[in-house]
Design a protein around this motif. Structure first.
Motif, PDB file in Angstrom:
ATOM      1  N   PHE A 182       0.787  -1.232   0.000  1.00 33.68           N
ATOM      2  CA  PHE A 182       0.000   0.000   0.000  1.00 33.68           C
ATOM      3  C   PHE A 182       0.814   1.273   0.000  1.00 33.68           C
ATOM      4  O   PHE A 182       0.264   2.348  -0.175  1.00 33.68           O
ATOM      5  CB  PHE A 182      -0.959   0.024   1.200  1.00 33.68           C
ATOM      6  CG  PHE A 182      -0.308  -0.217   2.522  1.00 33.68           C
ATOM      7  CD1 PHE A 182       0.286   0.832   3.201  1.00 33.68           C
ATOM      8  CD2 PHE A 182      -0.293  -1.480   3.094  1.00 33.68           C
ATOM      9  CE1 PHE A 182       0.868   0.617   4.415  1.00 33.68           C
ATOM     10  CE2 PHE A 182       0.297  -1.694   4.316  1.00 33.68           C
ATOM     11  CZ  PHE A 182       0.882  -0.646   4.979  1.00 33.68           C
ATOM     12  N   ARG A 183       2.104   1.159   0.194  1.00 31.98           N
ATOM     13  CA  ARG A 183       2.828   2.425   0.283  1.00 31.98           C
ATOM     14  C   ARG A 183       2.836   3.163  -1.047  1.00 31.98           C
ATOM     15  O   ARG A 183       2.349   4.300  -1.136  1.00 31.98           O
ATOM     16  CB  ARG A 183       4.264   2.192   0.758  1.00 31.98           C
ATOM     17  CG  ARG A 183       5.046   3.493   0.838  1.00 31.98           C
ATOM     18  CD  ARG A 183       6.425   3.295   1.422  1.00 31.98           C
ATOM     19  NE  ARG A 183       6.467   3.306   2.852  1.00 31.98           N
ATOM     20  CZ  ARG A 183       6.554   4.425   3.587  1.00 31.98           C
ATOM     21  NH1 ARG A 183       6.556   5.594   3.006  1.00 31.98           N
ATOM     22  NH2 ARG A 183       6.619   4.365   4.883  1.00 31.98           N
ATOM     23  N   SER A 184       3.308   2.507  -2.042  1.00 30.85           N
ATOM     24  CA  SER A 184       3.378   3.259  -3.291  1.00 30.85           C
ATOM     25  C   SER A 184       2.007   3.530  -3.904  1.00 30.85           C
ATOM     26  O   SER A 184       1.772   4.602  -4.441  1.00 30.85           O
ATOM     27  CB  SER A 184       4.277   2.525  -4.286  1.00 30.85           C
ATOM     28  OG  SER A 184       3.859   1.199  -4.399  1.00 30.85           O
ATOM     29  N   PRO A 185       1.033   2.589  -3.795  1.00 28.57           N
ATOM     30  CA  PRO A 185      -0.303   2.953  -4.288  1.00 28.57           C
ATOM     31  C   PRO A 185      -0.877   4.162  -3.574  1.00 28.57           C
ATOM     32  O   PRO A 185      -1.503   5.014  -4.210  1.00 28.57           O
ATOM     33  CB  PRO A 185      -1.125   1.700  -3.997  1.00 28.57           C
ATOM     34  CG  PRO A 185      -0.158   0.600  -4.079  1.00 28.57           C
ATOM     35  CD  PRO A 185       1.119   1.148  -3.522  1.00 28.57           C
ATOM     36  N   LEU A 186      -0.643   4.234  -2.277  1.00 28.15           N
ATOM     37  CA  LEU A 186      -1.139   5.411  -1.583  1.00 28.15           C
ATOM     38  C   LEU A 186      -0.401   6.662  -2.043  1.00 28.15           C
ATOM     39  O   LEU A 186      -0.973   7.742  -2.141  1.00 28.15           O
ATOM     40  CB  LEU A 186      -0.974   5.239  -0.061  1.00 28.15           C
ATOM     41  CG  LEU A 186      -2.085   4.470   0.652  1.00 28.15           C
ATOM     42  CD1 LEU A 186      -1.801   4.429   2.144  1.00 28.15           C
ATOM     43  CD2 LEU A 186      -3.424   5.108   0.402  1.00 28.15           C
ATOM     44  N   GLY A 187       0.844   6.457  -2.318  1.00 28.56           N
ATOM     45  CA  GLY A 187       1.618   7.598  -2.755  1.00 28.56           C
ATOM     46  C   GLY A 187       1.116   8.200  -4.051  1.00 28.56           C
ATOM     47  O   GLY A 187       1.278   9.393  -4.299  1.00 28.56           O
ATOM     48  N   ARG A 188       0.478   7.334  -4.857  1.00 28.28           N
ATOM     49  CA  ARG A 188      -0.055   7.842  -6.104  1.00 28.28           C
ATOM     50  C   ARG A 188      -1.167   8.874  -5.900  1.00 28.28           C
ATOM     51  O   ARG A 188      -1.517   9.612  -6.792  1.00 28.28           O
ATOM     52  CB  ARG A 188      -0.608   6.685  -6.943  1.00 28.28           C
ATOM     53  CG  ARG A 188       0.446   5.824  -7.548  1.00 28.28           C
ATOM     54  CD  ARG A 188       1.282   6.643  -8.544  1.00 28.28           C
ATOM     55  NE  ARG A 188       2.172   5.795  -9.305  1.00 28.28           N
ATOM     56  CZ  ARG A 188       1.832   5.264 -10.487  1.00 28.28           C
ATOM     57  NH1 ARG A 188       0.657   5.516 -11.004  1.00 28.28           N
ATOM     58  NH2 ARG A 188       2.687   4.499 -11.142  1.00 28.28           N
ATOM     59  N   ALA A 189      -1.739   8.816  -4.700  1.00 29.78           N
ATOM     60  CA  ALA A 189      -2.848   9.723  -4.438  1.00 29.78           C
ATOM     61  C   ALA A 189      -2.413  11.172  -4.568  1.00 29.78           C
ATOM     62  O   ALA A 189      -3.198  12.021  -5.002  1.00 29.78           O
ATOM     63  CB  ALA A 189      -3.406   9.461  -3.042  1.00 29.78           C
ATOM     64  N   PHE A 190      -1.189  11.463  -4.212  1.00 32.58           N
ATOM     65  CA  PHE A 190      -0.746  12.855  -4.240  1.00 32.58           C
ATOM     66  C   PHE A 190      -0.718  13.383  -5.667  1.00 32.58           C
ATOM     67  O   PHE A 190      -1.144  14.505  -5.932  1.00 32.58           O
ATOM     68  CB  PHE A 190       0.616  12.976  -3.561  1.00 32.58           C
ATOM     69  CG  PHE A 190       0.567  12.571  -2.121  1.00 32.58           C
ATOM     70  CD1 PHE A 190       0.082  13.459  -1.169  1.00 32.58           C
ATOM     71  CD2 PHE A 190       0.966  11.307  -1.712  1.00 32.58           C
ATOM     72  CE1 PHE A 190       0.019  13.091   0.155  1.00 32.58           C
ATOM     73  CE2 PHE A 190       0.896  10.942  -0.392  1.00 32.58           C
ATOM     74  CZ  PHE A 190       0.428  11.825   0.544  1.00 32.58           C
ATOM     75  N   GLY A 191      -0.274  12.517  -6.542  1.00 36.58           N
ATOM     76  CA  GLY A 191      -0.269  12.944  -7.924  1.00 36.58           C
ATOM     77  C   GLY A 191      -1.669  13.185  -8.451  1.00 36.58           C
ATOM     78  O   GLY A 191      -1.947  14.177  -9.155  1.00 36.58           O
ATOM     79  N   LEU A 192      -2.545  12.289  -8.097  1.00 34.57           N
ATOM     80  CA  LEU A 192      -3.926  12.438  -8.527  1.00 34.57           C
ATOM     81  C   LEU A 192      -4.521  13.717  -7.973  1.00 34.57           C
ATOM     82  O   LEU A 192      -5.257  14.431  -8.655  1.00 34.57           O
ATOM     83  CB  LEU A 192      -4.742  11.236  -8.054  1.00 34.57           C
ATOM     84  CG  LEU A 192      -4.618   9.982  -8.920  1.00 34.57           C
ATOM     85  CD1 LEU A 192      -5.242   8.793  -8.217  1.00 34.57           C
ATOM     86  CD2 LEU A 192      -5.275  10.224 -10.256  1.00 34.57           C
ATOM     87  N   LEU A 193      -4.195  13.987  -6.714  1.00 34.63           N
ATOM     88  CA  LEU A 193      -4.715  15.198  -6.089  1.00 34.63           C
ATOM     89  C   LEU A 193      -4.264  16.434  -6.851  1.00 34.63           C
ATOM     90  O   LEU A 193      -5.063  17.327  -7.136  1.00 34.63           O
ATOM     91  CB  LEU A 193      -4.216  15.289  -4.656  1.00 34.63           C
ATOM     92  CG  LEU A 193      -5.064  14.572  -3.611  1.00 34.63           C
ATOM     93  CD1 LEU A 193      -4.371  14.622  -2.275  1.00 34.63           C
ATOM     94  CD2 LEU A 193      -6.422  15.215  -3.538  1.00 34.63           C
ATOM     95  N   GLU A 194      -2.992  16.404  -7.201  1.00 31.67           N
ATOM     96  CA  GLU A 194      -2.476  17.537  -7.964  1.00 31.67           C
ATOM     97  C   GLU A 194      -3.235  17.685  -9.269  1.00 31.67           C
ATOM     98  O   GLU A 194      -3.664  18.769  -9.659  1.00 31.67           O
ATOM     99  CB  GLU A 194      -0.985  17.317  -8.249  1.00 31.67           C
ATOM    100  CG  GLU A 194      -0.102  17.586  -7.051  1.00 31.67           C
ATOM    101  CD  GLU A 194      -0.317  18.987  -6.514  1.00 31.67           C
ATOM    102  OE1 GLU A 194      -0.217  19.958  -7.294  1.00 31.67           O
ATOM    103  OE2 GLU A 194      -0.648  19.122  -5.309  1.00 31.67           O
TER     104      GLU A 194
END
Lengths: 1370, 221
Positions: free
Chosen positions: A194-206
């Protein structure tokens, strides 16, 4: 004296023939109907009034016979022509109810099952309803033609709900992200899931934040459209860091790290950060985790045990205005960036969710008030349930009836398409009140008031049909009222009325089926309990339930004598416990505290287990979902080793297959250290050869509206953080935007935090051997499950022990609830240690005992056979038997005379007589030193009073070292079946044991020259007895005529053997017996000899009073005779005999046996009463008579002068009580009780207490106790005549009363006597007299001076000591 | 039974007398508290509808600004509750219909329900509201009272109370928040009537209870 026995017996036998009854019942119906319709109440009352035990027992058969006779159909026709329509209807209704009652009472279990099933069926639709109260309502519209609804209600759109007006509070746009590391590499650690999948959220947010859509109307960004929030509520400082405080309301998992990628990357433990904000304890509403992730916690996949390795979360954008263009471009942009290959989510519908208002304090107060009123109503209603076995059970049933009818109503309405819009919790009390508990109560009352002795099903049926008309009428009225309410055309009221109507109908259904059946079960239980109490056999004596509940290991103790009294220790018995002690006892009895603690512990443990975030639940769930082949239809997470893998390999190969693929594809060293770059690279190269990595992410229908899986308080709580309320408003939820993210393993490795490899919990997949690992997990699961099961069983067992402490600490005496009526020492069921004693049964009479008299020391009884027996009241030994027949004189004139010489010892000349005696008859009895005939004749010749048949005997001191065996001598030949001439003599009496015992009790016999009594006495039974008795019998071959002739001068004094004894009194040593022939006889109680006889009167003596030296005899013709007993000391006789009186003569004698006793009629009041005298009592120098002619007369004893004639009763006098304090109480057939002042003859009070005769009256210094034919014992205050209370006894009891002390009342029942506390009316004790279960009623009951009571019990007497009272007297 | 029992009249008579006054007081106090309680609760209901008789700002001001409303209602209910059994006694027809606490509780519940309905249910117009309420009130009377005296007293008191309220409003002691003057007037009498019936029911039941108590007490003496 009242025939109470047959009723009980008949009842017992009647219950056996159920089948026959069934048939009778069927025929009985029309007749009953007729009676009901015509004069229901009157008939019922009449039955009640005329019920006597005897007629009652015959009741059922007789009715059935009548029914058969009357039934022929013409009857019904003629009746119906006369009846109006209303009466016809009424008759039909009650017939239907009657049949229905029979049905319900006959098949209780199937009916209850059926009812429960129907309740459940009807309640099933309720499952689909949201929880009552604040459940949201939804409305779905299409996206394409969506326009913000206007404020004005538009009438044409029928399906549009009325709340759908104006713009919503907000539009919710969720971006549903499913991310996975793909393909999975065996070298990855769980955190990588889950670490990197969660990390993708920031990009999506941007991406979302910066998305700009421009068209002809201008440029729009998220900033312009989103819901701007300002401040969190002041109370939410804790969430300040994670929830956006300014700007757009945009929540995502990134909020945990303030939407900053750097913080995320530097976070060593993501899970702890997430976990940090979770509330502890049980939480039902939306948690922060749910809010940020936008999907329920268990679907996120953010955990170490995620086998699917897919992480799901949403980015939730809250928009204040709707712009289709912007949203469309955002959707397409995100799709373009992250294509979801197999996504087929529909995106053409938006859902508007309307939230009900929240309940605030202002609303809560009225709500609580209505509920309080509701509970008061239920309380006051159910309090009226009475006369049933279990009050609480029935009250519960009543409440269940009403509640489930309401549930059924709602369920039915829902089933037919009506969605309840009213607030259920709000209208619920009113619905209950409108439907009401009245019918239930009326039913109970009606059934309970049916005759108790009827069969249960008949009672139920009768009770139902009695009330059928009123029930139907009420029901119709209520329906009408409610229907009127339906036409008010106010929607809310209409809905209410609809629910109420359906509820009424279903309530009626439940009353008829459920409650009636429960009632029948209850009544049956009560009847069984009654029967149990009535059976004095082992059932009532051994602990109440000897069956299944009795601990097996305890061998039944040496079987207790069947007539065991258990009497409480006096401390408890007479003590009225104070309230706090009662509370303590209540707590102790119910073990309330323990149970509460136990339940609390269990609940607490459950909560702990349930809420433990990393606890056993999640672990188990993870394990099971992994192991179970059926665990997940998605199948993505299935480990390959289960054999299903090849299937998936072709169709839907997943990343996890690589675990399997790796070993056979390339020999990867299996125990490779984690996180090793080389290993990862090698794994990556292995993957490259593997089948093309198709993402395991699947999109299903459940993702389409994922927000549905959230708590319905999710949105309100999110908005409430910003002080926005959704109450009575709605939000619109736009279709989700699916985003699929695949993260390459390399990226996962890159984003890995250094501590991830160090800190994560040991990976659950040991890489040693796949098979071993699966086996281990299987074993683990199995072991855990087993342990959990064992724990559960143990827990249940403990709970059971706690909840059912029936046998807990019980020591032989059950104190369960069933026995409460039998053995209560107090009201609270707490049973203190008991002391047991046995009643003494005095056997000997062959027939039922008719008369009973006692003077404290001696006890005389007379049975129907005419035999009089005298007993020692202390020991219960039979002292004397005075048989009825002339047989006695036969033997007397023959040599067998020594048999009946009781204790006379021949004095100085006894030696010769003795030898005579032995020669003549060979009398076996050791003290056979009776007088010979010569002596008798001599005595009579000496001019003794002509009445005497035999002279008095002497009691020499010759055999003082011998025990006094006289009590053992039984001269009662008639008690044996008469062995007539020619018939071989029966085996002799077994004197051996008897005499042996007497000797044992005496000092050991000296080996003197006297013939050993034991040998002498024990030899006859061994064969000599019959032979020895034969001569006497033989001589008696010429029986009576000769006998009469030989009576000679004593003829006039002959005892009258033909007539029966009607009345008997005992004073001192003298028994006065009044016979039906009018003779008055005086017997010596100790010697059994007739001392005097007077036959001046011809009419039978119905009652006797013996006071001082006077005897008053009441005769059948209403005359009253006063006799004086004179005692003359025959000096010559004394001189002649010379011997002193025996040392152990009865101490209470006021005259010795030598005295010549004469009985002279001093006065005869010829017409004392117009009708037979029924009661005669003497005390304090007064004689009181009561008669059938409704009057009571008081005579002075000395001069036989009639002082007063007391008039006041309107029926014959049946009971009189007078004592030394000159208080006179009289009771009559009219049920009235009068208290009189004997000195003045004035009436002190006059009360009506009984329906039917007053059967017995007793007074204490403070109160008057009466019992009547109505089985009621009333306790009256003596000075004021106010009824203090009354005790309802069982049917057929309570004719006899006795007062032992000021506060202890004893009553006779069916085979038992009961002790009552007079002060409070508590049943202290029920003592069963014998084990014969035929329910012999105790009709007479005497209280002796030594605090013993004597009562008759069929042909036996029972002597019961009351030890505690003895102590008290001491 | 009682008449045939000669017993000293002096002591118990006095005790009965004192008992009667204390009983009266106790009954009055109980009725008063019930009235106060119901007034507060029902006011809360009305407050939610924003048709309250006194200015809103409810929860804070309900105990302060309109403090005299609840005591007034309590006093009125005490008077009514004592009046009913008294009138029954004067008329010489003891009220026998459904003399049970459960029935009284049912009556109270229905009364609260009427208030609830008037506060919560949205009626189309005022005529409908008042008609419905009137029907409900009469239904209440028919279900739980059915005595002519009760009906007459109820109507009288309801009219008087409405008049008094209107006078108060007219004099400006307080005013309705809702300007709908007719609206207020239409539902007020019905509520008053139902309230009078309810309080009379309670009062009768209490009187019955006290009477029983006196009897028992004198028995024990």
């Amino acid at each position: 004296m009242f025939p109470t026995g047959p009723g009980g017996r008949a009842k017992l036998s009647r219950t056996l023939t159920e089948e026959r009854e069934e048939r009778c019942v069927g025929r009985q119906v029309p007749l009953r109907l007729h009676a009901l319709s015509a004069t229901a109440a009157a008939a019922f009352k009449g039955r009640e009034a005329t019920r006597s035990p005897l007629s009652r027992s015959l009741d059922a058969p007789r009715r059935s016979v009548l029914g058969r006779a009357v039934l022929p159909d013409g009857r019904e026709l003629t009746a119906s022509t006369r009846m109006t329509l209303r009466e016809q209807l009424r008759g039909k209704i009650s017939a239907a109810f009657y049949r229905h009652g029979l049905l319900c009472a006959s098949y209780p279990v199937p009916i209850i099952l059926f009812t429960s099933a129907s309740i459940l069926t009807c309640c099933y639709p309720l499952l689909r309803l949201p929880l009552p109260g604040t459940g949201p309502v939804e409305f779905t519209t299409g996206v394409r033609d969506y326009s913000v609804p206007s404020h004005e209600p538009q009438g044409d759109l029928g399906e549009r709900p009325d709340w759908y007006q104006g713009p919503p509070v907000a539009y919710i746009q969720q971006v549903l992200v499913k991310a996975a590391v793909s393909p999975w590499d065996s070298g990855l650690v769980p955190v990588d899931v889950f670490r990197s999948p969660l990390g993708r959220a920031f990009g999506l947010l941007e991406e979302i934040r910066n998305h700009v859509y421009s068209d002809s109307s201008g440029t729009r960004s998220l900033e312009s459209l989103c819901l701007q929030v300002t401040d969190l509520l002041p109370g939410l400082r804790r969430m300040q860091s994670v929830l956006p405080e300014h700007g757009c309301l945009l929540v995502s998992p990134g909020n945990y790290w303030q939407n900053q990628r750097e913080r995320f990357d530097s976070d060593p433990d993501l899970l702890r950060t997430i976990q940090k904000h979770e509330p502890k304890g049980l939480h039902t509403s939306a948690t922060l985790r749910d809010l940020l992730f936008g999907v329920p916690g268990k679907y996120t996949g953010v955990s170490h045990y995620n086998r699917k390795r897919v992480v799901t979360y949403t980015i939730t954008v809250v928009l204040s205005s709707y712009d289709a263009g912007f949203l469309g471009s955002l959707r397409s942009r995100l799709r373009q960036l992250h294509p979801s290959a197999n996504c087929s989510l529909r995106d053409d519908h938006m859902v508007h969710v309307h939230f009900k208002e929240e309940i605030g304090v202002a609303e809560l107060v009225p709500l609580v008030t209505t509920y309080i009123i509701l509970f008061a109503y239920i309380y006051f209603s159910t309090r009226k349930i009475d006369m049933v076995k279990s009050k609480w059970g029935l009250a519960l049933a009543a409440v269940v009836t009403v509640l489930s009818s309401l549930l059924m109503s709602v369920g039915l309405c829902t089933l037919f398409g009506l969605t309840p819009t009213l607030n259920g919790g709000e209208i619920f009390p009113y619905l209950v009140v409108v439907i009401g508990l009245e019918n239930v109560l009326v039913l109970t009352k009606s059934v309970v008031s049916t005759p108790v002795d009827l069969e249960v099903k008949l009672r139920i049926a009768q009770g139902l049909s009695n009330e059928s008309w009123s029930i139907m009428k009420n029901m119709a009225t209520e329906l009408c009222i409610i229907l009127i309410g339906y036409f008010t055309l106010v929607p809310a009221i209409q809905e209410f009325c609809l629910f109420a109507v359906v509820g009424l109908v279903s309530d009626f259904f439940l009353q008829m089926f459920f409650f009636t059946t429960v009632l029948s079960i209850d009544i049956r239980r009560m009847e069984l309990a009654d029967l149990n109490r009535r059976l004095p056999a082992e059932a009532g004596l051994l602990p109440a339930k000897p069956g299944p509940l009795r601990p097996r290991e305890a061998p039944p103790p040496p079987r207790p004598s069947p007539h065991t009294i258990t009497l409480q220790t006096p401390a408890f018995r007479n003590l009225r416990l104070p309230k706090r002690l009662r509370v303590v006892y209540f707590l102790a009895r119910t073990r309330l505290a323990q149970r509460i603690i136990m339940a609390g512990t269990v609940i607490w443990i459950g909560i702990l287990v349930y809420t433990d975030p990393a606890g056993i639940r999640t672990y188990l769930a993870a394990q099971v979902s992994e192991q179970s082949p059926l665990g997940d239809p998605g199948g993505g997470g299935l480990p390959p080793h289960l054999g299903v893998a090849p299937v998936f390999r072709g169709g839907d190969p997943t990343g996890t297959l690589d675990i399997h693929a790796a070993p056979d594809a390339t020999p990867v060293p299996e125990n490779q250290s984690q996180g090793h770059d080389a290993a990862a690279n090698r794994a990556g190269s292995a993957i490259a050869q593997a089948p093309p990595p198709v993402p395991q992410i699947t999109w299903g229908a459940e993702d389409e509206e994922g927000w549905r899986r959230l708590s319905f308080r999710h949105w309100p709580s999110l908005f409430s953080y910003y002080n926005l309320t959704l109450a009575k408003r709605y939000i619109s939820i736009l279709p989700v935007i699916p985003v699929t993210v695949h993260v390459s393993p390399q990226e996962a490795l890159d984003t890995r935090h250094p501590q991830d490899t160090r800190h994560p919990p040991p990976p659950p997949i040991p890489k040693v051997s796949v098979d071993l690992q699966t086996d281990l997990t299987l074993y683990k699961v199995a072991a855990l499950g087993l342990a959990a099961g064992v724990l559960l069983v143990l827990l249940l067992f403990c709970l059971y022990r706690v909840l059912c402490p029936r046998n807990y600490g019980q020591n032989g005496v059950a104190h369960g609830r069933r026995r409460r009526g039998d053995l209560p020492c107090d009201d609270y069921g707490y049973s203190p240690p008991v002391s047991e004693i046995s009643p003494l049964l005095l056997r000997g009479h062959s027939m039922d005992i008719e008369c009973l008299a006692s003077d404290g020391m001696l006890l005389a009884s007379c049975c129907l056979a005419g035999q009089i027996r005298v007993w020692d009241a202390q020991t219960g030994d039979c002292l004397t038997v005075i048989p009825k027949s002339g047989f006695r004189r036969n033997s007397c004139s023959s040599g067998g005379g020594c048999w009946e010489q009781r204790d006379g010892v021949g004095g100085a000349s006894s030696a010769a007589h003795e030898s005579d005696c032995f020669e003549a008859g060979g009398g076996p009895s050791p003290p056979c030193d009776g007088l010979s005939e010569e002596e008798k004749w001599e005595g009579e010749g000496q001019g003794g009073p002509p009445l005497r048949r035999r002279p008095a005997t002497l009691r020499p001191t010759l055999f003082t070292d011998q025990p006094d065996l006289t009590p053992l001598i039984d001269t009662n030949f008639t008690s044996q079946p008469p062995s007539h001439l020619g018939t071989p003599p029966r085996l002799g009496f077994d004197f051996g044991g008897l005499v042996e015992r007497a000797y044992m009790e005496h000092e050991p016999p000296s080996p003197s020259a006297y013939p050993s009594p034991s040998s002498a006495s024990s030899s006859p039974p061994s064969g000599a007895g019959p032979l020895q008795r034969r001569p006497s019998l033989g001589e008696a071959a010429a029986p009576h005529s000769q006998d009469r002739a030989s009576a000679g001068p004593g003829g006039a004094a002959k005892a009258d053997w033909e007539s029966s004894v009607w009345a008997m009194e005992l004073r001192g040593n003298l028994i006065a017996a009044g016979r039906s022939s009018g003779k008055l006889e005086l017997w010596d109680a100790v010697e059994g000899s007739l001392r005097c006889c007077n036959d001046d009167g011809a009419s039978g003596i119905t009652a006797l009073a013996f006071l001082n030296n006077r005897i008053v005899a009441a005769r059948l013709n209403g005359s009253l005779d006063f006799f004086t007993v004179e005692i003359n000391k025959p000096l010559c006789l004394l001189q002649y005999r010379g011997g002193p009186a025996r040392s152990n003569a009865a101490p209470s004698t006021c005259y010795s046996s030598e005295d010549v006793i004469s009985c002279q009629l001093t006065r005869s009041v010829q017409c004392a009463h117009q009708k037979p005298i029924t009661v005669l009592r003497a005390a304090a120098g007064r004689v009181v008579t009561g008669s059938q002619d409704h009057t009571v007369r008081i005579y002075r004893l000395e001069d036989s002068c009639c002082l007063f004639t007391l008039q006041g009763h309107s029926g014959g006098i049946t009971a009189i009580y007078i004592d030394q304090t000159m208080v006179l109480a009289s009771g009559g057939q009219d049920g009235a009780i009068c208290l009189w002042d004997v000195l003045t003859g004035s009436r002190v009070s006059h009360v009506y207490g009984h329906r039917g005769d007053v059967t017995s009256l007793v007074c204490t210094t403070s109160c008057v106790i009466s019992s009547g034919l109505d089985d009621l014992i009333c306790i009256w205050d003596r000075s004021t005549g106010i009824k203090l209370y009354s005790i309802q006894q069982e049917v057929g009891c309570g004719a006899s009363l006795g007062v032992i002390s000021e506060s202890l009342l004893v009553t006779g029942g069916q085979g038992c006597v009961s002790f009552w506390d007079l002060n409070y009316g508590d049943l202290l004790q029920t003592v069963y007299l014998g084990q014969s279960s035929d329910g012999q009623g105790v009709r007479q009951l005497l209280v002796l001076d030594n605090a013993a009571i004597v009562c008759d019990f069929g042909s036996e007497l029972s002597l019961v000591y009351v030890p505690s009272v003895l102590e008290k007297l001491d | 039974m009682a008449d045939q029992r000669p017993r000293p009249l002096q002591g118990p008579y006095i005790s009965v007398m004192t008992n009667r006054t204390t009983n009266l007081l106790a009954r009055g106090a109980m009725l008063f508290s019930v009235g106060v309680f119901l007034a507060l609760v029902l006011n809360l209901l009305q407050v939610q509808r924003n048709v309250t008789l006194f200015p809103p700002d409810v929860l804070s001001s309900i105990f302060s600004s309109a403090w005299w409303v609840a005591p007034c209602c309590g006093t009125a209910s005490a008077v009514i509750g004592l009046l009913y059994p008294c009138i029954d006694r004067r008329l010489g027809e003891p009220h026998k219909f459904k003399r049970e606490w459960s029935s009284v509780m049912r009556c109270v519940a229905v009364f609260v329900g009427i208030n609830h309905a008037s506060a919560k249910v949205d009626f189309a117009n005022n005529v409908q509201l008042s008609l419905t309420l009137a029907a409900l009130s009469v239904g209440l009377w028919w279900t739980f009272d059915r005595s002519r005296s009760g009906f007459g007293l109820g109507v009288t008191i309801a009219l008087l109370a409405t008049l008094a309220t209107q006078l108060l409003v007219h004099n400006g002691v307080f005013q309705y928040t809702s300007p709908d003057f007719l609206y207020i007037r239409s539902w007020l009498p019905c509520i008053f009537f139902a309230g009078v019936i309810t309080m009379g029911n309670i009062g009768r039941q209490l009187a019955l209870y006290e009477y029983k108590l006196i009897q028992e007490k004198s028995h024990q003496d």
